[in-house]
Scaffold this active site. Structure first.
Site, PDB file in Angstrom:
ATOM      1  N   ASP A 109       0.835  -1.201   0.000  1.00 25.70           N
ATOM      2  CA  ASP A 109       0.000   0.000   0.000  1.00 25.70           C
ATOM      3  C   ASP A 109       0.868   1.248   0.000  1.00 25.70           C
ATOM      4  OD1 ASP A 109       0.979  -0.638   2.522  1.00 25.70           O
ATOM      5  OD2 ASP A 109      -0.876  -0.204   3.593  1.00 25.70           O
ATOM      6  N   ASP A 112       7.232   3.673   3.109  1.00 27.90           N
ATOM      7  CA  ASP A 112       7.595   4.816   3.951  1.00 27.90           C
ATOM      8  C   ASP A 112       9.129   4.811   4.060  1.00 27.90           C
ATOM      9  OD1 ASP A 112       7.671   6.811   5.857  1.00 27.90           O
ATOM     10  OD2 ASP A 112       6.557   5.736   7.383  1.00 27.90           O
ATOM     11  N   PHE A 161       1.294  11.574   7.468  1.00 31.83           N
ATOM     12  CA  PHE A 161       0.538  10.358   7.728  1.00 31.83           C
ATOM     13  C   PHE A 161      -0.789  10.376   6.965  1.00 31.83           C
ATOM     14  CE2 PHE A 161      -1.991   7.325  10.109  1.00 31.83           C
ATOM     15  CZ  PHE A 161      -1.089   6.278  10.191  1.00 31.83           C
ATOM     16  N   VAL A 162      -1.078   9.296   6.248  1.00 36.35           N
ATOM     17  CA  VAL A 162      -2.307   9.220   5.455  1.00 36.35           C
ATOM     18  C   VAL A 162      -3.123   7.988   5.842  1.00 36.35           C
ATOM     19  CG1 VAL A 162      -1.387  10.515   3.471  1.00 36.35           C
ATOM     20  CG2 VAL A 162      -1.096   8.019   3.556  1.00 36.35           C
ATOM     21  N   ASP A 168      -4.547   2.453   7.405  1.00 35.00           N
ATOM     22  CA  ASP A 168      -5.239   2.661   8.679  1.00 35.00           C
ATOM     23  C   ASP A 168      -4.521   3.617   9.613  1.00 35.00           C
ATOM     24  OD1 ASP A 168      -3.063   0.695   9.171  1.00 35.00           O
ATOM     25  OD2 ASP A 168      -3.887   0.730  11.202  1.00 35.00           O
ATOM     26  N   ARG A 174      -9.537   2.118   7.095  1.00 38.64           N
ATOM     27  CA  ARG A 174      -9.178   1.319   5.907  1.00 38.64           C
ATOM     28  C   ARG A 174     -10.293   1.326   4.860  1.00 38.64           C
ATOM     29  NH1 ARG A 174      -4.542  -1.599   7.205  1.00 38.64           N
ATOM     30  NH2 ARG A 174      -4.395  -2.421   9.319  1.00 38.64           N
TER      31      ARG A 174
END
Ligand code: IMP
Ligand code: MG
Length: 184
Positions: A109, A112, A161-162, A168, A174
């Site tokens: 997904d 990072d 942060f997404v 989530d 989600r």
């Protein structure tokens, strides 16, 4: 999950999030990635490995945008407690067949710092696949610590942060159809 219609803000626990990437924009990009994969894997049957939990929605849309035979399998990895920053990972669940000789695509997904994808890349490479590529919906280039390219990338995003579309915050968010970013 509370939604403030006027501000279009979503509250998950104590944090507020605002719209960032729309469902339509995600769908458009996923179709493009599906076409790229279809073109690259002509005459092959790629083995698509989805990294749970966050990638389940991206995977389900992406595989339906891939116009060829493909196999879909799942794996769940987890960081050792308290040592997330060192990137010490362990596989907690997998349904993987023999990877030797296969054309493997890992679906993530978000990349990072890149510890997760680096761990999986090394793990799978050791199993001698014919080819090994990475697809990720999102990448935070400013946080990424490794050199390895993301072969099929949806969007580069800032180091914020997404949530949504599989991603989530404390297991919530989600199911949001779009991606939201932390409101500051
Ligand atoms: P990495 O190992 O540092 O690349 O982190 C990857 C994992 O951290 C992803 O698979 C996500 O589960 C989680 N993660 C990183 N950034 C975010 C974010 O902005 N929102 C939600 N989860 C994130
Ligand atoms: Mg993940």
């Amino acid at each position: 999950m509370e939604i403030d219609q006027q501000l279009n803000t979503i509250k998950l626990g104590e944090l507020s999030f605002v719209p960032f990437i729309s469902a339509a924009k995600i769908a458009e990009r996923v179709q493009e990635l599906g076409k790229l994969i279809t073109a690259d894997y002509q005459d092959k049957t790629p083995l698509i490995i989805t990294i749970l939990n966050g990638s389940f929605i991206f995977c389900s849309d992406l595989v339906r945008a891939v116009d060829m035979d493909c196999e879909v399998q799942f794996m769940k990895v987890s960081s050792y407690e308290g040592t997330t920053s060192t990137g010490k990972m362990t596989a907690v669940f997998d349904t993987l067949p023999e990877l030797a000789g296969r054309d493997v695509i890992i679906i993530e997904d978000i990349v990072d710092q890149g510890h997760t994808i680096n761990y999986l890349h090394q793990l799978y490479l050791a199993k001698k696949p014919n080819s090994l590529r990475i697809a990720s919906l999102l990448l935070k280039p400013d946080a990424y610590r490794y050199e390895h390219p993301i072969d099929y990338l949806g969007f580069k995003i800032p180091n914020d942060f997404v949530v949504g579309y599989g991603l989530d915050y404390n297991q919530m968010g989600r199911n949001l159809p779009a991606i939201y970013t932390l409101k500051i």
